[in-house]
Design a protein around this motif. Structure first.
Motif, PDB file in Angstrom:
ATOM      1  N   UNK A   8       0.799  -1.226   0.000  1.00 33.93           N
ATOM      2  CA  UNK A   8       0.000   0.000   0.000  1.00 33.93           C
ATOM      3  C   UNK A   8       0.835   1.282   0.000  1.00 33.93           C
ATOM      4  N   UNK A   9       1.932   1.364   0.769  1.00 35.30           N
ATOM      5  CA  UNK A   9       2.736   2.595   0.716  1.00 35.30           C
ATOM      6  C   UNK A   9       3.239   2.935  -0.683  1.00 35.30           C
ATOM      7  N   UNK A  10       3.340   1.937  -1.543  1.00 34.51           N
ATOM      8  CA  UNK A  10       3.838   2.163  -2.902  1.00 34.51           C
ATOM      9  C   UNK A  10       2.723   2.436  -3.907  1.00 34.51           C
ATOM     10  N   UNK A  11       1.567   1.785  -3.727  1.00 37.02           N
ATOM     11  CA  UNK A  11       0.495   1.863  -4.722  1.00 37.02           C
ATOM     12  C   UNK A  11      -0.795   2.484  -4.184  1.00 37.02           C
ATOM     13  N   UNK A  12      -0.836   2.805  -2.914  1.00 42.81           N
ATOM     14  CA  UNK A  12      -2.066   3.291  -2.292  1.00 42.81           C
ATOM     15  C   UNK A  12      -2.590   4.592  -2.860  1.00 42.81           C
ATOM     16  N   UNK A  13      -1.728   5.392  -3.484  1.00 41.38           N
ATOM     17  CA  UNK A  13      -2.158   6.681  -4.036  1.00 41.38           C
ATOM     18  C   UNK A  13      -2.691   6.558  -5.460  1.00 41.38           C
ATOM     19  N   UNK A  14      -2.676   5.376  -6.014  1.00 45.14           N
ATOM     20  CA  UNK A  14      -3.180   5.178  -7.382  1.00 45.14           C
ATOM     21  C   UNK A  14      -4.700   5.319  -7.401  1.00 45.14           C
ATOM     22  N   UNK A  15      -5.301   5.644  -8.555  1.00 44.06           N
ATOM     23  CA  UNK A  15      -6.765   5.741  -8.663  1.00 44.06           C
ATOM     24  C   UNK A  15      -7.438   4.426  -8.273  1.00 44.06           C
ATOM     25  N   UNK A  16      -8.678   4.522  -7.836  1.00 50.47           N
ATOM     26  CA  UNK A  16      -9.404   3.347  -7.343  1.00 50.47           C
ATOM     27  C   UNK A  16      -9.482   2.232  -8.380  1.00 50.47           C
ATOM     28  N   UNK A  17      -9.785   2.593  -9.652  1.00 51.91           N
ATOM     29  CA  UNK A  17      -9.936   1.543 -10.655  1.00 51.91           C
ATOM     30  C   UNK A  17      -8.625   0.806 -10.899  1.00 51.91           C
ATOM     31  N   UNK A  18      -7.510   1.522 -10.776  1.00 50.27           N
ATOM     32  CA  UNK A  18      -6.217   0.869 -10.929  1.00 50.27           C
ATOM     33  C   UNK A  18      -5.930  -0.050  -9.753  1.00 50.27           C
TER      34      UNK A  18
END
Length: 239
Positions: free
Chosen positions: A93-103
């Motif tokens: 999550x620290x790496x990808x948590x800021x990505x858009x919801x659909x991603x």
């Protein structure tokens, strides 16, 4: 045409995912073979791989189904085996948590042992990369891995009867997990969790319906979390 950083990330992901094909192919073939031998029609065998896309949980559920275990036991055991995905999610999550919801929704579907292991190794080695780069890299990793899993399952289900036992496809199961687990044993918490799961599995192997898998997995996670908590507390006192 000049390549963009995203193009480079996607290609790097594809290249990073290719080595896993050596174990995924026999692993998928084996599940297809065992699924048809257990009496499942092709649609159900493929449904397993498309919807669950988690080899260990699929093998666990299939084994319990052949033993006529209660449905609740089958579901609970498969979920217990896959509880590691919750830890994978928290870790990444620290790496990808800021990505858009659909991603994130697509990434969560493609979050398997192989994509997680390679992604985390790359993210930790290159912490300066942007979220976009990391997302594209993850999609690149999944590009060779997920389709091959589906294809190998289909091939095993269709051609299973013609595959000679001499090929010993089941060798892929222990090799895959050894290759994934061994490099991850980097802290005392990881080692404590691994040792706990081994000890519990040996001691509780007598339990029916492979329930020892559930108990061993949950106990190992509790021990690992407690060791991590105490290590963090000790480190905080030193600072």
């Amino acid at each position: 045409m000049r390549k963009t950083p995203s193009d480079s990330a996607y290609l790097s992901g594809i290249i990073g995912g290719f080595p896993f094909l050596l174990v995924l192919l026999p692993f998928g073939l084996l599940f297809g073979v065992l699924g048809t031998e257990a009496g499942l029609p092709l649609s159900q065998v493929m449904g397993f791989s498309f919807l669950v896309i988690a080899g260990s949980a699929q093998f666990t559920a299939l084994q319990l189904m052949t033993e006529n275990a209660p449905v609740l036991v089958v579901l609970a055991s498969a979920l217990a085996v896959n509880l590691r995905m919750a830890m994978y999610s928290a870790s990444i999550t620290p790496h990808l948590g800021a990505a858009p919801l659909w991603q994130r929704a697509l990434l969560s579907y493609m979050l398997v042992d192989q994509t997680y292991a390679m992604a985390m190794q790359t993210y930790e080695a290159q912490p300066e990369r942007s979220v976009r780069w990391k997302v594209v890299y993850f999609f690149g990793l999944a590009t060779p891995i997920c389709p091959l899993w589906y294809g190998a399952t289909y091939a095993g289900a269709v051609l299973g009867a013609t595959i000679s036992p001499e090929f010993a496809l089941d060798f892929a199961v222990p090799i895959t997990f050894l290759a994934l687990v061994a490099p991850a044993l980097r802290t005392l918490a990881h080692i404590a969790a691994a040792m706990t799961s081994v000890v519990m599995a040996v001691l509780l192997n007598w339990m029916p319906y492979n329930l020892w898998l559930m108990v061993a997995g949950i106990t190992a996670m509790i021990v690992g979390a407690e060791v991590e908590r105490r290590m963090s507390r000790a480190k905080a006192k030193l600072t």
